[in-house]
Design an enzyme around this catalytic site. Structure first.
Site, short mmCIF file in Angstrom:
data_model
loop_
_atom_site.label_atom_id
_atom_site.label_comp_id
_atom_site.label_asym_id
_atom_site.label_seq_id
_atom_site.Cartn_x
_atom_site.Cartn_y
_atom_site.Cartn_z
CD1 TRP A 101 6.96 -0.70 7.31
CD2 TRP A 101 7.55 -0.51 5.60
NE1 TRP A 101 5.99 -0.39 6.82
CE2 TRP A 101 6.11 -1.21 5.78
CE3 TRP A 101 8.94 -0.71 4.92
CZ2 TRP A 101 6.09 -1.96 4.08
CZ3 TRP A 101 8.25 -0.51 3.14
CH2 TRP A 101 7.21 -1.27 2.85
CG ASP A 169 7.83 5.91 7.14
OD1 ASP A 169 6.97 5.96 6.95
OD2 ASP A 169 8.19 4.70 7.01
CE LYS A 193 1.00 1.44 5.10
NZ LYS A 193 2.29 1.24 4.88
C1 LIG Z 1 3.84 1.16 4.18
C2 LIG Z 1 4.84 2.15 4.53
C3 LIG Z 1 5.49 1.67 3.93
C4 LIG Z 1 6.23 1.74 2.43
O1 LIG Z 1 5.54 2.37 1.94
P1 LIG Z 1 5.21 2.30 0.13
O2 LIG Z 1 4.70 3.58 -0.34
O3 LIG Z 1 5.07 1.30 -0.23
O4 LIG Z 1 6.69 2.85 -0.06
C5 LIG Z 1 7.25 2.92 4.78
N1 LIG Z 1 6.91 3.27 6.00
C6 LIG Z 1 6.35 2.77 6.72
C7 LIG Z 1 6.26 3.08 8.08
C8 LIG Z 1 4.73 2.05 6.09
O5 LIG Z 1 3.64 1.40 6.68
#
Ligand SMILES: *Cc1c(COP(=O)(O)O)cnc(C)c1O
Length: 358
Positions: A101, A169, A193
């Site tokens: 990511w 993030d 999540k």
């Molecule tokens: C799932 C995830 C993403 C992507 O998220 P989207 O909402 O599908 O764009 C980005 N960063 C991390 C750490 C993730 O776990």
């Protein structure tokens, strides 16, 4: 009604049962209004109460004071990979790439300007480097980190002390543990999540950092636009915010972040113990000090056995344990809404499986 499964999906992922039940009960008639919350105006009183309560709960649970704005927007964490540099990259920015990511976040930033990976792990993502390894260029606009690496199963347990604004993030571990939110100039997370369903992205931005944002970009992509309209510049994902409010209420009723964190620690401890207990069958590639409490990645001795594990687990009502296509193997995601009893069922299955294949 058929039995609910043990859901270890990486995202979208398990939601607390009570939240789904409440949504079901209120589906046709939200609080006596004769319509679903989905059918209300995002500027009406009914939705406004939901939105404000969700924000208040998030502020309380994350420990956010009025010096930061909270925004509930669309676009996902992937959208933020682009909008963060569009708003904040002036000159250059540094990215700590600790997984897949982070690679994607960096790639977007490099379209916008001068962004570089300050770690150079070269895709060997089996640990998270110590704070001192995070070197930042002079004049860098910010340092971007991924607090939990969802694909690789690693997690920061000590954050870097950056001399520049720290942007995180937190998609896959927000509110899974207590963090000092004041250390971050900006936090963002896709909700699917730990917070709720997909379609909603949460942003926490310090006002002082927001004041440094660029204005030479389309209005819709400026965080300042949304902040100036209390997050209601355009239609927010109202039903997703409503469900997130339910999740946050559930977290608070459970005892708040400290209780959730202790629960998560115990879930992870039990699962890693089951892996370490059978080194002849299960192997976790992650360095112990960097192990994620959210995404537990492990391998069996062959890809055939990985596949058989996933297939037989499904037969036992255990779903979502197939590893990400980029790394393979097995992955169990232990987000907040995953119950200790789900982990107990997985561990029980692992013992049984190991006995049969060893
Ligand atoms: C799932 C995830 C993403 C992507 O998220 P989207 O909402 O599908 O764009 C980005 N960063 C991390 C750490 C993730 O776990």
């Amino acid at each position: 009604m058929s039995e609910r499964v043990h859901n270890f999906n990486a995202g979208p992922s398990a939601l607390p049962r009570v939240v789904l039940e409440q949504a079901r009960d209120e589906m046709l008639d939200f609080e006596g209004t004769g319509m679903s919350i989905m059918e209300h105006s995002h500027r009406g009183a009914a939705y406004e109460r939901v939105h404000n309560e969700a924000e208040a709960l998030l502020r309380e649970l994350l420990g956010i004071d009025p010096s930061s704005v909270v925004l509930f927007l669309q676009g996902g964490a992937s959208g933020a990979f682009a909008t963060v540099p569009m708003n904040f990259l002036r000159g250059c920015a540094d990215y700590a790439v600790t997984g897949g990511w982070g690679e994607k976040a960096l790639a977007e930033a490099q379209i916008v300007g001068d962004a570089r990976d300050c770690l150079g792990m070269q895709r060997r993502y089996m640990h998270v480097p110590p704070p001192a390894a995070h070197t930042v260029r002079p004049g860098s606009s910010y340092l971007h980190i991924t607090t939990n690496n969802t694909l690789e199963g690693t997690q920061y347990h000590r954050f870097p002390d950056a001399p520049v604004p720290l942007v995180a993030d937190m998609s896959s571990d927000i509110l899974s543990r207590r963090v000092d939110a004041s250390r971050f100039a900006m936090i963002y997370a896709g909700a699917q999540k730990n917070l709720g369903p997909s379609g909603l992205t949460v942003f926490v931005i310090q006002r002082a950092f927001l004041d440094t944002a660029r204005t030479d970009l389309p209005v819709i992509f400026r965080f300042a636009t949304h902040a100036a309209q209390q997050g209601l510049y355009h239609t927010p994902p109202t039903f997703a915010v409503y469900l997130m409010r339910g999740v946050l209420r559930w977290m608070k009723a459970l005892g708040g972040v400290d209780v959730v964190e202790a629960r998560n620690d115990e879930k992870a401890r039990v699962l890693y113990a089951a892996i370490d207990d059978r080194p002849d069958v299960y192997r976790c590639p992650v360095e112990p000090a960097s192990r994620s409490r959210m995404n537990v990645v492990f391998y069996l001795p062959s890809t055939d056995l990985d596949e058989r594990f996933v297939k037989e687990a499904k037969g036992a009502g255990i779903v979502g344990v197939k590893g990400h296509r980029s790394v393979g193997g097995v992955r169990a995601s232990l987000y907040n809404a995953v119950e200790p009893s789900d982990v107990a069922a997985l561990v029980e299955f692992m013992k049984d499986f190991a006995g049969r294949v060893a």
